[in-house]
Design an enzyme around this catalytic site. Structure first.
Site, PDB file in Angstrom:
ATOM      1  N   ASP A 706       0.825  -1.211   0.000  1.00 16.31           N
ATOM      2  CA  ASP A 706       0.000   0.000   0.000  1.00 16.31           C
ATOM      3  C   ASP A 706       0.855   1.256   0.000  1.00 16.31           C
ATOM      4  O   ASP A 706       1.876   1.321   0.693  1.00 16.31           O
ATOM      5  CB  ASP A 706      -0.906   0.041   1.248  1.00 16.31           C
ATOM      6  CG  ASP A 706      -1.897  -1.114   1.277  1.00 16.31           C
ATOM      7  OD1 ASP A 706      -1.973  -1.834   0.265  1.00 16.31           O
ATOM      8  OD2 ASP A 706      -2.572  -1.301   2.299  1.00 16.31           O
ATOM      9  N   LYS A 775      -7.112  10.374  10.192  1.00 18.50           N
ATOM     10  CA  LYS A 775      -6.524   9.843   8.957  1.00 18.50           C
ATOM     11  C   LYS A 775      -7.228  10.327   7.693  1.00 18.50           C
ATOM     12  O   LYS A 775      -6.595  10.839   6.762  1.00 18.50           O
ATOM     13  CB  LYS A 775      -6.519   8.304   8.985  1.00 18.50           C
ATOM     14  CG  LYS A 775      -5.917   7.691   7.724  1.00 18.50           C
ATOM     15  CD  LYS A 775      -5.866   6.166   7.792  1.00 18.50           C
ATOM     16  CE  LYS A 775      -5.326   5.608   6.481  1.00 18.50           C
ATOM     17  NZ  LYS A 775      -5.261   4.134   6.489  1.00 18.50           N
ATOM     18  N   ASP A 969      -4.535   2.451  -4.845  1.00 23.17           N
ATOM     19  CA  ASP A 969      -3.105   2.566  -4.523  1.00 23.17           C
ATOM     20  C   ASP A 969      -2.641   1.418  -3.640  1.00 23.17           C
ATOM     21  O   ASP A 969      -1.631   1.520  -2.939  1.00 23.17           O
ATOM     22  CB  ASP A 969      -2.808   3.917  -3.857  1.00 23.17           C
ATOM     23  CG  ASP A 969      -3.550   4.075  -2.532  1.00 23.17           C
ATOM     24  OD1 ASP A 969      -4.463   3.272  -2.273  1.00 23.17           O
ATOM     25  OD2 ASP A 969      -3.207   4.988  -1.755  1.00 23.17           O
TER      26      ASP A 969
END
Length: 1150
Positions: A706, A775, A969
């Site tokens: 990741d 986050k 991603d």
């Protein structure tokens, strides 16, 4: 006998003999006999069905001397059933095969999945022997759409028995129309009810299927007559008028009335409860949806009828790689050749207009509302007599939403009571399931993926421009690598992880709550009503907030359970099969699987249930990566790699316990961030370590790599930002950087200061601001998240924590959002400069007008009122705005054209039989939404870059023989291939950012919009002039032009102007015989209008609102334009970070 020449009718034995003759003597058998009129199995099955002879009787005939012959005949008839689109025949043959076969069935030992039920209490009460009332027991009913899914998947399961090897035929069955399956089911059930004598009132009240069958029968008859009348009436109208009239008849005749009826009923039932309308739906949406469903069904029918040969993938031996010149030309040549086969009779593929969809939909829905009735009964309270009444099942009404009158179609209360509202949100279409064979390679923008059902390579967002650009790029051969990338992603084979499935099924059938699997019965207690509620207003308010949240959560529990049920049902149907997920793109180029319900981009449960269908030996490095992967999934992902391996080895006892006793043991795995994937990895690691030779263990599990805040990684590489690169692991470090934890710690420090002041929210949040809370906000900051968006993100996280009172979450999130955004501040300064540049470019492009349209923009609107002087400036300014129609368009490094779809679409009124409907036509010319174009461009551009990086990685992985899958991603491959894939990820990222992406974008803008002009009036909006000046924009003007601006009182442009008589000036005055409004004679001195008057305007107010008092100024500037290329800002200065450094960064993707 078939032709009627003989006086004898064929029987089941006759057909059995003919099928046996075909098996022994067909042209491809070992003993072929060539007879001119020998019927094939498809013809024989068609005749069988015409004569109503059961295929089971044919298969069971004594003419077959061995089980092998009977089994072969079942396979022949099954293929013919798929060809003739007869799923009920296939089901019958499947049952026959299962009765007489000993072939192992993958689902033989798998328990059934308990369906979601919606609780209801019967109205009747019964008495026991003593005359006491027995309380009514709660019962459960299966929501309609889950019943539909289960029955369709049963067809798929039976097909596995009769066609175990013939995957292509099974795939065709999988893609058959949902309406064929539905009509067969309804017919069968209605016949069964009648045969059993169960057609009375009790069953009608209780069974929705019976109602739907009755409606279907009535609506089919009504439509047959209605369509004939429409065709006749339109023909008469055309002959009388002598000129073409818009016709509905031909479009209504494209699909049989039987299917039109089913489409209308199913789509209306599916929409129930949608769009915020309780027990109903918005009329406009209903008409459009039904019209679009008819269009899609017709196209699917045509695709199957054409029976086009499916081009295959290139053989492995022929492959030369994607990035060689020869490989690319070969790719293009093969695609163009294959596409020629697909162009047979394709006039039917043209898109229907919104107007046509609404008109078709209105005729069908109007007929349904006329014919669909239900019988309601009630008891007269005075006479105790039972009264029956037929009532419409659907009716039209109006309701007011935000002060506007909205037309809605409502369901009769009795019908709505029978439906599980949340369970009806989606009717699962068979073409929404994974595929059993590799998807069709993408041949053009609308040819690829499923074999018989048309899919688009891009999910066009109601934007004809996107389709046109892609179609053109495809014809030029510019998007070969994009199509090839989609083929790579779609051809990755998957299978269901049986070990995880068994645990999931056990949890599901037990009804308990575990790891995001919602409980069968909502298990949280209802808030207790405070005793002083009536006296204490605050206590009443708190109770109301908590009760509302409780009711919402309870409703969500049912819909969540339906969603999980979909996943488990589909997983069960595909147990033992290899499956494939065809992919397509969103408008930014990001790839997504087309099957929406069960795929690897789904939640943790979906990912835990899936594994690669091909295995690779672990090897020494693979075993290490498997342990690191387990630590990452558990949430221990910020230590270095050695620490992560140590974490797993320290918890090896818990790993073994999780693998051996997932439900009866300590349940260590349930505490993980991604519990189901964690359990799958525990089982894989346990199996490898217990195999005797872990390095030789064949592993199917995908292992992930990741990116770290991937958007910021791209920004740091684009701007050469050394500081930003260090924050997101582009630089070489001993351990991974974690920007989220860094921001969370900064916020905690700010809270400590407020704690000393006794702030209520600081006390409440102290020690609770975790990495997880901030986050999403940190991640989306580089994508331009606003304060409102940040507050909503943080509120969701605080609610999930469950340690902050429900009624305080909103206030706490508002407080915390301000703190988080202030902490981020200059943390992303490098990214901010590029973001500003992208935003300004988009704002300028959206305000530009092509040179050839400028005269039209200046032409005064034609009005009947000749006294137009008074408001001339305003009229002219509006005319200029209407010509500002330039979307931001750019091309990715792989050649994919991206078009931003944001426009101010206008609504059109359409009169229908039901009501007047307002629809917006996405294809009608409309001015762009400048604010949306500008704010969305930075995130969309970065998304197009990360999509390009993923595609490059996918192609290179396929070239080097690696299995590859991705979730944006997050890149997946086998554990033993991680080192190789990590190298490819870095090489492709460096190749992408070594090509000077921003310089190419700037050049493309200057080329694409070379002839575009911007009205000077449009530059005097909000902070635009000031922002352009800060970015270093200089407009070259002649001394004459500068003097003219000063003479008219404009000094706000001084900060941008470079006066020079040596170069040609950028400001042009359009002198044409245009009827421009005259500026007002100056009765008072004209003041130079400042950029911002009084207070600063907010970003939201900047759209196209000019500052007040500018009518005079606008009239003076009305015919003055500047070249777009002259005001496009220069690129921000690039920093010193060398992108080659990434090769040495261990934690770039980890």
């Amino acid at each position: 006998m078939e032709r009627g020449i003989e006086k004898v009718h064929p029987t089941a034995s006759t057909y059995a003999i003919m099928l046996l003759a075909w098996r022994r003597f067909n042209p491809e058998s070992e003993t072929p006999v060539h007879l001119p009129n020998m019927p094939n199995p498809t013809t024989l099955l068609y005749n069988l069905m015409e004569r109503e002879i059961s295929p089971t009787n044919v298969v069971a005939d004594r003419v077959f001397s061995s089980s092998e012959e009977a089994s072969d005949i079942i396979k022949l008839l099954s293929k013919a059933a798929v060809e003739l689109n007869l799923p009920h025949v296939l089901a019958e043959l499947g049952q026959a095969e299962s009765l007489g076969s000993h072939v192992p069935d993958p689902l033989e030992d798998v328990p059934e999945v308990n369906p979601v039920t919606r609780l209801y209490k019967p109205s009747e009460e019964t008495l026991d022997e003593n005359g006491d009332v027995i309380p009514a027991q709660s019962q459960g009913e299966v929501p309609f759409n889950l019943s539909n899914l289960r029955k369709h998947l049963a067809q798929v399961t039976l097909a596995r028995r009769v066609l175990p090897e013939d995957l292509a035929s099974r795939q065709k069955l999988l893609e058959e129309s949902v309406y064929d399956v539905a009509v067969e089911r309804l017919r069968h059930e209605a016949k069964l009810f009648d045969d059993l004598g169960l057609g009375g009132r009790e069953l009608q009240r209780a069974d929705l299927q019976k109602w739907m069958w009755d409606w279907h029968q009535k609506l089919k008859t009504r439509l047959e007559a209605e369509i004939k009348e429409i065709v006749v009436a339109e023909a008469k109208a055309a002959s009388h008028r002598g000129k073409p009239v818009p016709r509905m008849g031909p479009f209504l005749s494209l699909v049989k009335p039987e299917k039109l009826s089913l489409i209308t009923i199913l789509e209306i039932m599916r929409l129930q409860g949608s769009g915020g309308v309780t027990d109903g739906m918005k009329t406009a949406r209903a008409l459009l949806t039904v019209g679009r469903a008819v269009e899609n069904e017709y196209k699917a029918e045509m695709c199957k009828r054409n029976n086009i040969a499916i081009p295959s993938h290139a053989r492995q031996g022929e492959f030369t790689g994607y990035f060689t010149g020869l490989g690319y030309r070969d790719l293009h040549a093969r695609r163009v050749t294959a596409a020629k086969y697909m162009e047979d009779s394709e006039e039917w593929t043209s898109e229907w207009t919104q107007l046509l969809r609404v008109r078709v939909g209105s005729i069908l829905v109007d007929c349904l509302m006329d014919t669909a009735t239900i019988e309601r009964t009630a008891v007269d309270k005075r006479t105790h007599e039972e009264i029956k009444e037929n009532q419409p099942a659907f009716y039209h009404a109006y309701e007011y939403v935000r002060g506007q009158k909205l037309g809605v179609i409502r369901l009769n209360p009795v019908v709505s009571d029978r439906l599980a509202k949340d369970g009806l949100r989606e009717t699962l279409h068979p073409r929404h399931l994974p595929m059993l064979i590799k998807p069709k390679p993408w041949l053009s923008y609308d040819q690829g993926g499923y074999l018989y059902n048309r899919s688009a390579a891009m999910r066009f967002k109601d934007c004809q421009e996107q389709q046109t650009y892609l179609e053109h790029a495809s014809a030029l051969g510019n998007v070969e690598l994009v199509y090839a990338g989609l083929d790579v992603l779609g051809s990755t084979p998957w299978k269901v992880n049986r070990n995880i499935f068994d645990v999931v099924l056990k949890v599901w059938n037990s009804g308990e709550r575990l790891c995001k699997i919602p409980p069968a019965v909502y298990d949280l207690p209802e808030p207790v009503k405070p005793p002083n509620m009536n006296a204490d207003i605050k206590a009443k308010s708190v109770y109301g907030t908590r009760l509302k949240a409780y009711m919402q959560d309870r409703a969500n529990n049912h819909s969540d359970r339906c969603s999980v049920n979909y996943k488990i049902e589909i997983a069960r149907a595909f147990l033992g099969d290899t499956m494939y997920l065809p992919h397509n793109l969103d408008f930014r180029g990001r790839a997504y699987p087309i099957p929406p319900h069960f795929n690897h981009i789904g939640d943790d449960l979906s990912r835990g249930l899936l594994m690669f269908a091909e295995a690779q030996p672990l090897g020494e490095r693979g075993l290490r990566w498997l342990k690191i992967h387990l630590a990452n999934l558990y949430g221990y992902d910020k230590g270095n790699f050695d620490e992560r391996v140590k974490f797993v080895m320290d918890n090896l006892e818990e790993v073994y316990d999780s693998a051996e006793n997932p439900l009866e043991g300590h349940r260590w795995w349930t505490q993980a961030d991604d519990p189901w994937q964690c359990l799958a990895t525990c089982m894989e690691l346990h199996a490898a370590l217990e195999s005797g030779d872990p390095h030789a263990y064949m592993s199917y599990l995908p292992v992930h790599q990741d990116g770290t805040c991937n958007g910021l990684q791209h920004y740091a590489a684009l701007g050469g930002d050394v500081k930003g690169a260090a924050q997101v692991n582009l630089s070489v470090t001993d351990r991974p950087s974690d920007v989220y934890t860094y921001v969370a710690n900064m916020v905690e420090q700010l809270l400590e200061e407020d704690l000393k002041k006794g702030d209520k929210y600081a006390i409440m949040l102290a020690g609770r601001v975790s990495r997880k809370v901030v986050k999403q906000t940190v991640m989306t900051t580089v994508y331009g998240v606003t304060y409102i968006g940040a507050r909503e993100q943080i509120e969701r996280q605080l609610k999930d924590r469950k340690d902050i009172p429900e009624e305080e979450c909103w206030g706490a999130s508002a407080y915390l959002a301000k703190k988080v955004l202030s902490c981020i501040g200059d943390l992303f300064s490098g990214a901010k400069a590029i973001q500003t540049w992208l935003n300004l470019c988009a704002r300028l492009i959206s305000k530009s007008i092509p040179a050839e349209r400028v005269p039209d923009a200046l032409q005064a609107p034609k009005t009947r009122n000749t006294k137009k002087k008074k408001n001339g400036s305003s009229l002219n300014r509006n005319r200029i705005k209407k010509e500002q129609m330039s979307s931001v368009v750019w091309t990715t490094p792989l050649g994919l054209p991206i078009v931003q779809p944001y426009r101010k679409t206008k609504r059109k009124q359409v009169m229908t039989a039901i009501q007047s409907v307002f629809i917006s036509d996405p294809n009608a010319p409309a001015e762009v939404n400048a604010v949306k174009q500008a704010s969305a461009f930075p995130p969309n551009f970065i998304h197009s870059l990360d999509a390009t990086h993923m595609m490059l990685t996918a192609l290179e992985c396929r070239t080097q023989g690696l299995t590859f899958a991705s979730v944006h991603d997050s890149y997946w491959t086998h554990a033993n291939s991680i080192d190789k894939m990590s190298e490819i990820i870095r090489d492709t990222f460096i190749a992408l950012h070594s090509s000077d992406v921003l310089e190419k974008l700037s050049t493309e803008f200057r080329t694409r919009y070379a002839s575009h002009k911007i009205p000077l009036t449009s530059l005097r909006v909000g902070k635009l002039l000031k922002n352009l000046e800060n970015c270093g924009v200089r407009i070259v003007t002649s001394s004459e032009q500068a003097a003219a601006l000063h003479e008219d009182g404009f000094t706000s442009f001084d900060g941008l102007m470079d006066v020079s008589d040596e170069e040609a000036g950028s400001i042009a005055q359009v002198s044409k015989n245009v009827d421009l409004p005259e500026p007002r004679k100056r009765g008072r001195p004209f003041k130079a209008t400042p950029l911002i008057q009084g207070k600063a305007t907010s970003e939201a107010d900047e759209d196209d609102e000019d500052v007040s008092g500018e009518d005079d100024a606008d009239s003076l500037l009305a015919n003055k334009f500047v070249d777009l290329s002259a005001v496009l800002p220069p690129l921000p200065k690039k920093g010193d970070f060398d992108v080659e450094t990434i090769k040495k960064s261990e934690y770039f993707f980890s």
